[in-house]
Design an enzyme around this catalytic site. Structure first.
Site, PDB file in Angstrom:
ATOM      1  N   GLU A  20      34.749  15.273  55.084  1.00  0.00           N
ATOM      2  CA  GLU A  20      35.000  16.081  56.199  1.00  0.00           C
ATOM      3  C   GLU A  20      34.208  17.277  56.172  1.00  0.00           C
ATOM      4  O   GLU A  20      33.589  17.756  57.276  1.00  0.00           O
ATOM      5  CB  GLU A  20      36.235  16.653  56.128  1.00  0.00           C
ATOM      6  CG  GLU A  20      37.545  15.626  56.451  1.00  0.00           C
ATOM      7  CD  GLU A  20      37.786  14.596  55.378  1.00  0.00           C
ATOM      8  OE1 GLU A  20      37.248  14.670  54.455  1.00  0.00           O
ATOM      9  OE2 GLU A  20      38.596  13.715  55.685  1.00  0.00           O
ATOM     10  N   HIS A  45      49.943  13.988  55.362  1.00  0.00           N
ATOM     11  CA  HIS A  45      49.646  13.655  56.941  1.00  0.00           C
ATOM     12  C   HIS A  45      50.617  14.039  57.895  1.00  0.00           C
ATOM     13  O   HIS A  45      50.391  13.560  59.151  1.00  0.00           O
ATOM     14  CB  HIS A  45      49.655  11.912  56.807  1.00  0.00           C
ATOM     15  CG  HIS A  45      48.693  11.386  55.934  1.00  0.00           C
ATOM     16  ND1 HIS A  45      48.719  11.120  54.592  1.00  0.00           N
ATOM     17  CD2 HIS A  45      47.369  10.730  56.161  1.00  0.00           C
ATOM     18  CE1 HIS A  45      47.870  10.475  54.148  1.00  0.00           C
ATOM     19  NE2 HIS A  45      46.829  10.233  55.105  1.00  0.00           N
TER      20      HIS A  45
END
Lengths: 334, 326
Positions: free
Chosen positions: A67, A136
């Site tokens: 990321e 998540h």
């Protein structure tokens, strides 16, 4: 405009975002999409399905699971004149890129004495309710809303899913788009010519006179459902969709509170230090003398998101909790 | 008792805890041979050796990840992030691992680590070296976020943080490091985490602050007393999260007027949560809206304009007078 363009079509929230990306890529050669599995796999939530076939690997770029690396590359591309759309799979993993967003994207304009804008758009999935557990399911958009130098938007409707992206791409500064993953399958109708929408105004989604419910993203629908139940019980709730979290359009909810004299905020974030806290503070500052009773907040329980369905339901704001809280508030002063 | 700067007081806390408990390990960039960029770890390397005072590479994510591993294993790591502006490199380690490992392992593992970082402006530093972004940590369940306001509270809170069974983020105001001295006892002293304190008693107005902003807030209170005859109560939060709202709620029920002073930017900042709590718990006692004197909603300016950004005594008294005259 032809009749064909005006005709309503049925599609999902996911389709609306895909259309927006597709159109942006067609209209502006500087736009490209980058992220984990956005290409061959079609996106982990299938948002970018078939875009690779349409635009090729130069403009639909699969990245490694890194990321910080691909957000950094996006910032570089934006500085170099491109208009990148960077997809981060979920907001939890955006924390790996937090330093890029906070220390680079958000401050370059200032640090360069106004020489460099960073016109990057970062999209990410957010929110719980899908049994994806603690890493998540977070709602950290309020946390990003604390950062000067970026804009934070959160489309709840098909119109906004379709229209916010283009406006974000026109913005000279970084825009973060938070898509609640629970909305991707939501089906509805959209005008054939639906296009760009503003990213700086809240919308009154349901007019009412007894209480103002302020919310955004997926909780808009829980709030609207609660408002319908309340209507049958003689309570007329106004429901506001914030749409943009930073900069916060406080004029819309202050005007509403001046009319209803009661306010409830429904926010999926953790309560302490959340979006709801800033909204409560703004109401305190801008509508104190209009309030009949304290502003209330309905947020997620301050715990990591549980996996078990019944526990996850207990953590998140729910329709019955909204109804009960509104009844208590209106009854308390009714 | 000796008069100490905050740097010396923090050093005392680390030294005594390392003597008391061999599991306490200090690690970070330049903390060893060089004694830390602000000298907080001065002399520890000589006293305890390189096994317990570890110089690390410039890799914040690694420093924190390693600390989490050590803590799970049973050690008591105290890691230093050289400036809080570099701590964003390790948000992922803290949020996705440190803050929730106790929960995810159903109580089998816990993470007794301290992350120390200098924060805030006022020392003419450059970009990324002056931010006050405690709100990021304060929003995360499972973490404690502590900010002392002077040498004595810094020493006592750091000792408590090291002994706490869960992760503690410990911000030290750079502007306070050598700003003044306080009596700090040689013998052990702790302060409970999660409790605020009354720094000055008063009846007319409640000023809520913490960290580097406590001193200008206290000066403003003195000025209001002298020039306006106003008696201001000042609350020093000490722990930003979990937020102890009992003292300030009680205080506002008495004074009917409240104002928050912090250096962080206003929007979505720590002051918002304090206002929301007061609305929920003391609404009917409030005579006028609560005020906020904070940093502005911009990137903290470079040093030439820094003073215009950080709340000053003048801004605090000005806002206090506006509230009292409303």
């Amino acid at each position: 405009m032809t009749d064909d363009q005006k005709e309503l079509r049925t599609l999902t929230y996911r389709d609306a975002i895909r259309e927006a990306i597709h159109e942006a890529m067609q209209k502006d050669a500087r736009v490209f999409l980058m992220g984990e599995d956005v290409g061959r796999y079609g996106g982990c939530f299938a948002v970018s399905k078939r875009l690779l076939e349409a635009f090729g690997p130069e403009r639909i770029r699969d990245t490694p699971l890194s990321e910080s690396g691909f957000v950094g590359a996006g910032i570089g591309a934006a500085l170099g004149g491109m208009r990148p759309i960077v997809e981060i799979m979920t907001v939890n993993f955006s924390l790996l890129a937090a330093v890029q967003i906070i220390n680079n994207a958000a401050v370059y304009l200032y640090m360069s004495g106004g020489q460099f804008n960073v016109p990057i758009v970062i999209r990410m999935a957010t929110g719980g309710g899908r049994q994806l557990a603690a890493q998540h399911s977070r709602s950290l958009e309020g946390w990003y809303a604390h950062i000067p130098g970026i804009k934070v938007v959160s489309p709840a409707t098909l119109e906004d899913a379709r229209g916010m992206l283009w406006t974000a791409l026109q913005d000279p500064d970084p825009v973060l788009i938070f898509e609640n993953a629970g909305l991707y399958n939501m089906e509805g109708t959209l005008a054939g010519d639906a296009g760009a929408v503003d990213i700086d105004k809240a919308h009154v989604q349901r007019a009412g006179k007894d209480i103002t419910i302020i919310t955004y993203s997926a909780n808009l629908y829980k709030s609207l459902e609660a408002a319908e139940i309340l209507a049958k019980q003689g309570i007329d709730a106004e429901v506001i969709d914030l749409r943009t979290l930073r900069p916060l359009d406080d004029q819309t909810f202050l005007a509403s509170v001046a009319k209803t004299h009661r306010a409830l905020i429904v926010d999926e974030g953790w309560r302490s230090g959340s979006i709801s806290a800033e909204i409560s503070a703004r109401i305190m500052e801008g509508a104190f003398y209009e309030l009949d009773l304290p502003v209330e907040r309905l947020c997620s329980v301050e715990a990591p998101m549980p996996y078990a369905k019944h526990m996850e339901d207990a953590v998140l704001p729910q329709v019955d909790k909204i109804v009960a809280l509104v009844r208590k508030m209106v009854g308390a002063n009714g | 008792m000796a008069k100490m700067t905050m740097v010396q007081a923090l050093n005392l806390a680390l030294r005594q805890e390392m003597e008391r408990d061999e599991n306490v390990i200090v690690l970070g960039e330049d903390v060893g041979v060089d004694g830390g960029v602000f000298r907080v770890t001065d002399g520890l390397h000589e006293a305890f050796g390189e096994e317990r005072v570890v110089d690390t590479p410039l890799a914040e994510n690694g420093i924190v990840g390693m600390s989490i591993g050590m803590a799970v294993y049973g050690l008591r790591p105290v890691c230093e992030i050289q400036f809080s502006g570099f701590a964003y490199q390790n948000f992922h380690q803290i949020e996705n691992h440190a803050s929730r490992l106790r929960w995810r392992s159903q109580g089998r593992y816990h993470v007794p680590m301290v992350l120390r970082a200098p924060y805030g402006g006022g020392v003419r530093a450059l970009e990324h070296h002056s931010e006050s972004r405690e709100a990021f940590w304060a929003h995360i369940p499972g973490l404690k976020m502590v900010i002392p306001s002077g040498p004595r509270s810094a020493r006592a809170l750091l000792v408590s943080a090291i002994r706490d069974p869960d992760p503690v983020i410990f911000y030290e105001a750079k502007a306070l490091y050598r700003a003044f001295r306080e009596e700090v006892p040689e013998e052990e002293e702790t302060l409970p985490l999660g409790e605020s304190r009354i720094a000055r008693e008063g009846d007319d107005l409640t000023l809520i602050s913490y960290g580097a902003m406590l001193r200008p807030t206290l000066s403003a209170a003195e000025q209001l007393e002298k020039e306006d005859g106003v008696s201001a109560e000042v609350i020093d939060l000490l722990t930003i999260s979990p937020l102890d709202d009992t003292l300030f709620v009680t205080s506002v029920k008495k004074t009917g007027h409240a104002m928050i002073v912090h250096e962080a930017p206003m929007s979505f900042g720590p002051g918002a949560e304090i206002i929301a709590r007061l609305v929920e718990k003391a609404f009917y006692y409030l005579e006028v809206p609560i005020g906020r004197v904070t940093g502005y909603d911009v990137v903290i300016p470079l040093f030439a304009r820094e003073k215009d950004y950080i709340p000053s005594v003048e801004r605090i008294t000005h806002e206090a007078r506006r509230i009292l005259e409303t």
